[in-house]
Design an enzyme around this catalytic site. Sequence first.
Site, PDB file in Angstrom:
ATOM      1  N   LYS A  74      -6.783  -8.780  -7.448  1.00  0.00           N
ATOM      2  CA  LYS A  74      -7.979  -9.521  -7.868  1.00  0.00           C
ATOM      3  C   LYS A  74      -8.683  -8.756  -8.974  1.00  0.00           C
ATOM      4  CE  LYS A  74      -7.451 -12.603  -4.691  1.00  0.00           C
ATOM      5  NZ  LYS A  74      -7.204 -14.006  -5.001  1.00  0.00           N
TER       6      LYS A  74
ATOM      7  N   HIS B 241      -0.142   1.110 -13.113  1.00  0.00           N
ATOM      8  CA  HIS B 241       0.656  -0.013 -13.606  1.00  0.00           C
ATOM      9  C   HIS B 241       2.095   0.467 -13.797  1.00  0.00           C
ATOM     10  CE1 HIS B 241       1.352  -3.807 -15.671  1.00  0.00           C
ATOM     11  NE2 HIS B 241       2.121  -3.121 -16.499  1.00  0.00           N
TER      12      HIS B 241
ATOM     13  N   GLY C 112       0.776  -1.245   0.000  1.00  0.00           N
ATOM     14  CA  GLY C 112       0.000   0.000   0.000  1.00  0.00           C
ATOM     15  C   GLY C 112       0.802   1.286   0.000  1.00  0.00           C
TER      16      GLY C 112
ATOM     17  N   GLU D 258       5.641   6.409  -9.405  1.00  0.00           N
ATOM     18  CA  GLU D 258       4.225   6.007  -9.342  1.00  0.00           C
ATOM     19  C   GLU D 258       3.502   6.861  -8.307  1.00  0.00           C
ATOM     20  OE1 GLU D 258       3.115   1.861  -8.931  1.00  0.00           O
ATOM     21  OE2 GLU D 258       5.049   1.254  -9.711  1.00  0.00           O
TER      22      GLU D 258
ATOM     23  N   ASN E 197       1.408   3.180  -2.684  1.00  0.00           N
ATOM     24  CA  ASN E 197       0.672   4.150  -3.511  1.00  0.00           C
ATOM     25  C   ASN E 197      -0.490   4.733  -2.725  1.00  0.00           C
ATOM     26  OD1 ASN E 197       1.544   4.494  -6.480  1.00  0.00           O
ATOM     27  ND2 ASN E 197       1.869   2.312  -6.061  1.00  0.00           N
TER      28      ASN E 197
ATOM     29  N   ASN F  51      -6.511   2.441 -12.239  1.00  0.00           N
ATOM     30  CA  ASN F  51      -5.468   1.527 -11.793  1.00  0.00           C
ATOM     31  C   ASN F  51      -4.117   2.143 -12.123  1.00  0.00           C
ATOM     32  OD1 ASN F  51      -4.314  -0.976 -10.862  1.00  0.00           O
ATOM     33  ND2 ASN F  51      -3.908  -1.491 -13.001  1.00  0.00           N
TER      34      ASN F  51
ATOM     35  N   ASP G 217      -5.088  -4.292 -17.704  1.00  0.00           N
ATOM     36  CA  ASP G 217      -4.214  -3.191 -18.161  1.00  0.00           C
ATOM     37  C   ASP G 217      -4.618  -2.654 -19.535  1.00  0.00           C
ATOM     38  OD1 ASP G 217      -2.712  -3.752 -15.861  1.00  0.00           O
ATOM     39  OD2 ASP G 217      -1.465  -5.194 -16.931  1.00  0.00           O
TER      40      ASP G 217
HETATM   41  C1  GRF Z   1       2.649  -0.959  -7.842  1.00  0.00           C
HETATM   42  O1  GRF Z   1       3.858  -1.197  -8.491  1.00  0.00           O
HETATM   43  C2  GRF Z   1       1.541  -0.764  -8.841  1.00  0.00           C
HETATM   44  O2  GRF Z   1       1.967  -0.194 -10.043  1.00  0.00           O
HETATM   45  C3  GRF Z   1       1.065  -2.169  -9.087  1.00  0.00           C
HETATM   46  O3  GRF Z   1       1.159  -2.799  -7.838  1.00  0.00           O
HETATM   47  C4  GRF Z   1       2.174  -2.179  -7.058  1.00  0.00           C
HETATM   48  C5  GRF Z   1       1.546  -1.784  -5.745  1.00  0.00           C
HETATM   49  O4  GRF Z   1       2.496  -1.305  -4.829  1.00  0.00           O
HETATM   50  N1  GRF Z   1      -0.267  -2.195  -9.645  1.00  0.00           N
HETATM   51  P1  GRF Z   1       2.033  -0.677  -3.458  1.00  0.00           P
HETATM   52  O5  GRF Z   1       1.155  -1.720  -2.766  1.00  0.00           O
HETATM   53  O6  GRF Z   1       1.244   0.555  -3.778  1.00  0.00           O
HETATM   54  O7  GRF Z   1       3.270  -0.399  -2.692  1.00  0.00           O
END
Ligand code: GRF
Length: 205
Positions: A96, A114, A17, A184, A19, A112, A155
């Site tokens: 999921k 990626h 988590g 990100e 992000n 989302n 994606d």
């Molecule tokens: C990130 O690299 C995101 O791009 C991908 O899953 C990862 C999640 O990382 N979809 P975090 O849980 O936010 O640290």
Amino acid sequence: MPTGRVLQLGFLASHRGTNLQAILDACKTGRLQARPRVIISNNSDSGALQRAREASVPAVHLSTYTHPEPGALDGAILAILQAYGVEVVCLAGYMKRLGARTLAAYRGRVLNIHPSLLPKFGGRGFYGEVVHRAVLAAGERETGATVHLVDEEYDHGQVLDQIQVPVEPGDSVETLSARVLQQEHRLYVRTLQRIASGEIELQEL
Ligand code: GRF
């Protein structure tokens, strides 16, 4: 969507988590005009749920373990998002597939992130380290991250925003994924702020 509104955000996340944390921090400092309403995880031990609790945001564990009957999990996720008045759903490392009912109710409003420049290095099986290993194996000089709308295919939905990240000589999967992850965090906050300000318009709820 009118400009200058406070976006009501819901999250789905499976693991650490980071992000999610970047977005929570940006909401708190006011850099992002948004309010985190609820965080849902399929993993009761996830860092994401822990981060939610630390930020005093409702944290809900919903999975095929809590809802084993077919279709029940989809309904439960949708009910929680609606009960909290969520307007935009952010997938943040959610491992999921989102159910058909939730996707239909929030069509064009599920985001989302990626860790590549989609459509490169995306699709079924491209997640986590696999993405960065493939970027290195292909000899790419540049990679990045993408925030896109979610549809039925992995994606695949419309790209909303991207950020470029250089691949440095001697990069390993670890050094490259760390550099991309940092960006990100910037990208997800930036995209959401573009939505909050009205610069990016999403479909009406
Ligand atoms: C990130 O690299 C995101 O791009 C991908 O899953 C990862 C999640 O990382 N979809 P975090 O849980 O936010 O640290």
